[in-house]
Design a protein around this motif. Sequence first.
Motif, mmCIF file in Angstrom:
data_model
loop_
_atom_site.group_PDB
_atom_site.id
_atom_site.type_symbol
_atom_site.label_atom_id
_atom_site.label_comp_id
_atom_site.label_asym_id
_atom_site.label_seq_id
_atom_site.Cartn_x
_atom_site.Cartn_y
_atom_site.Cartn_z
ATOM 1 N N LEU A 218 -38.172 -5.221 -31.771
ATOM 2 C CA LEU A 218 -39.142 -6.380 -32.475
ATOM 3 C C LEU A 218 -38.094 -7.575 -33.150
ATOM 4 C CD1 LEU A 218 -41.916 -3.951 -33.276
ATOM 5 C CD2 LEU A 218 -41.758 -5.511 -31.502
ATOM 6 N N GLN B 166 -40.259 -4.524 -23.045
ATOM 7 C CA GLN B 166 -41.385 -5.214 -22.744
ATOM 8 C C GLN B 166 -42.850 -4.673 -23.301
ATOM 9 O OE1 GLN B 166 -40.881 -8.313 -21.908
ATOM 10 N NE2 GLN B 166 -38.785 -8.037 -21.275
ATOM 11 N N ARG C 61 -42.737 -5.062 -27.071
ATOM 12 C CA ARG C 61 -43.002 -6.385 -27.636
ATOM 13 C C ARG C 61 -44.553 -6.643 -27.467
ATOM 14 N NH1 ARG C 61 -37.380 -9.518 -26.176
ATOM 15 N NH2 ARG C 61 -36.205 -8.847 -28.016
ATOM 16 N N HIS C 62 -44.793 -6.492 -26.323
ATOM 17 C CA HIS C 62 -46.554 -6.748 -25.980
ATOM 18 C C HIS C 62 -47.436 -6.256 -27.216
ATOM 19 C CE1 HIS C 62 -49.906 -8.084 -23.719
ATOM 20 N NE2 HIS C 62 -50.382 -7.001 -23.533
ATOM 21 N N GLU C 63 -47.088 -5.086 -27.296
ATOM 22 C CA GLU C 63 -47.941 -4.220 -28.199
ATOM 23 C C GLU C 63 -47.893 -4.470 -29.561
ATOM 24 O OE1 GLU C 63 -47.101 -0.176 -27.457
ATOM 25 O OE2 GLU C 63 -48.253 -0.227 -25.540
ATOM 26 N N HIS C 64 -46.772 -5.380 -29.910
ATOM 27 C CA HIS C 64 -46.519 -5.598 -31.470
ATOM 28 C C HIS C 64 -46.151 -7.233 -31.436
ATOM 29 C CE1 HIS C 64 -45.600 -1.360 -31.159
ATOM 30 N NE2 HIS C 64 -46.101 -1.237 -32.400
ATOM 31 N N PRO C 65 -47.074 -8.101 -31.367
ATOM 32 C CA PRO C 65 -46.698 -9.336 -31.190
ATOM 33 C C PRO C 65 -46.321 -9.731 -32.623
ATOM 34 C CG PRO C 65 -49.141 -8.949 -31.197
ATOM 35 C CD PRO C 65 -48.374 -7.636 -31.061
ATOM 36 N N ARG C 66 -45.351 -11.144 -32.614
ATOM 37 C CA ARG C 66 -45.034 -11.554 -34.008
ATOM 38 C C ARG C 66 -45.958 -12.285 -34.688
ATOM 39 N NH1 ARG C 66 -38.793 -13.793 -33.203
ATOM 40 N NH2 ARG C 66 -37.907 -11.996 -32.430
ATOM 41 N N LEU C 67 -46.127 -12.169 -36.029
ATOM 42 C CA LEU C 67 -47.187 -12.773 -36.686
ATOM 43 C C LEU C 67 -46.368 -13.899 -37.675
ATOM 44 C CD1 LEU C 67 -49.429 -9.828 -38.072
ATOM 45 C CD2 LEU C 67 -49.671 -11.412 -36.177
ATOM 46 N N THR D 229 -45.231 -8.161 -37.876
ATOM 47 C CA THR D 229 -45.980 -7.706 -36.956
ATOM 48 C C THR D 229 -47.321 -6.916 -37.533
ATOM 49 O OG1 THR D 229 -45.307 -5.234 -36.455
ATOM 50 C CG2 THR D 229 -44.016 -7.297 -35.407
#
Length: 613
Positions: A330, A359, A362-368, A384
């Motif tokens: 991440l 992949q 990264r999809h399950e933990h999007p950047r905030l 995240t």
Amino acid sequence: MRGLTSQEAQKRLVEYGPNALPEKPSEPLWQRFLRQFQSPLIYILLFALAVDLGLWLYEGAHGLPLEALAILAILILNATLGTLQEKRSEEALRRLKALAEPMAWVLRDGRFQHLPSREIVPGDVVRLEAGDRIPADGVLLEASGVLVDESLLTGESVPVEKRVRDEVFSGTLLVRGRALMEVSRTGLRSAMGRIAGLLAEMEEEKTPLERRLEAFGHRVARWVMGLAAALVALGFLAEGFSAQVLLFAVALAVAAVPEGLPAVLTLALALGVERMARRKAVVRRLSAVEALGSVTVIATDKTGTLTENRMEVQKVVGPDPQRALLAMVLCNDADLETGAGDPLELGLLRYAARHLNVQQVRHEHPRLSERPFDSAWKYMRVTTPEGSFLKGAPEALIPRLALSPEDKASLLEQAEAYAKEGFRVLALAHGEGEREEGLSFLGFVLLLDPPRPEVPEAVAKVLKAGVRVVMVTGDHPATALAIARQVGIPAEVVATGDEIGELSDEELLEVDVFARVKPEDKLRIVEAFRKAGEVVAMTGDGINDAPALKRADVGVAMGQRGSEVSREVADLVLLDDNFATIVAAIEEGRSIYENIQKFIRFLFSTNLSEVLV
């Protein structure tokens, strides 16, 4: 910002010259052919040919001068073989060089134009993106997350971060980020050009075979000419001037000279070159094949020659390995599928991909939110829904942990101990919500530029053959020593570039690993070994290796990854960049050397019987 106008750029191109290294004009075929005759043994044969033809004409030119024609045939065959082999090697290198002319995006007349790199002039503004080779020396006007791989120039395997107003150098590679650069130096004035200029001042060195044959030829020439002169003097004293006496003296000289030696030498070396070509090695000088057989010391570069020139995770140590893997994925801007990004971050992803689906994570933990890495704070943060993940230098992250001063000191000592073992150490941490203080420690990531898989076996073979291997690198001493031991180089004594200047030539010979070296240090190392009577092969792929490659008895350059400058000066170019090919070359060279020795013994035994008869 409008950049230069086309007229101003043209004016500067005339003033400063093209942004390219001056190419050595190709030697004409006739000159190359004549150069094959430069040997004392050939001079004796030419002298015998001249005398034999002179006497044939003096006696009325009756019949065919068979002896003269036989000598002439041997001379022409030898020169033709040598010329053709050199020509073929040169053409193979030319094909390698002509893969593609480098291009660059240059700001001209207010817009970016895609121009050949050789047309860049000082004052031009050049746009650089990840993966671009920097075409000239310059200063960064804009820089966004810029990392530059300077290994070709310095030997350092770790990319260097660059900011606005920092200087960048020609031949280096932009591995991450985007930048605008104002060109300051081009062509011979650039970093690459200065090293090329240093090469131009150096004289071409003779190989051990050429030196030994020259000494051997001089000895044979002195004995043969002395014997022939004594015979002529005795004959003239006994009979007065007589063409028969001269003819007998010439016959004796031709019988004593191993006239087949030049042709057999050339043929043996040419066959060796053919065998080497099948093993993906281009030999630029015939005699270099035999010289490899005489090698007693290999001074090898580390980055890209013994190692793969890419950072790989060796292990992750810490209290929370699962979350450490999440942080590696991440808190990372690289893209594993396209290969784009910082080589270190790609190394982290390659390791993580063996344990989880990159992949999907990264999809399950999007950047905030995020804080990009910068040398001012030496860490990167990504927040995240699971909290904040941080990665960075241990000395930057450990003070931010929610631990006692004693525990922090203990972690810093651990990081220092790993660094002394040669690892590049990264710290990983986690915090609830968006935070950068009061963090929990996840672990250390230990990275190394790994050895090429074929190298340990190749090193073992070379050592068994009685050849010493020393490492010469621009990298950190601990890293260099760790890699040396991994590939099997017996490494006890390490010296850095700063220490080399204080060591005598005798003390230099005791060193097994040279670290943090500069190009002039490499030259001194090669010269110290040669002064001690060693036959030195220097391997390397960087611009910084070129002067030492030229000075060594055998310079070995890498064909795929190597710089153009290093390939130009090398005696041997490895098309597959495989260190193991050098071992094959040494075996080939030794076999050729033994064959040549056997043939000289055979020739002299037959020639001696001819003289006695």
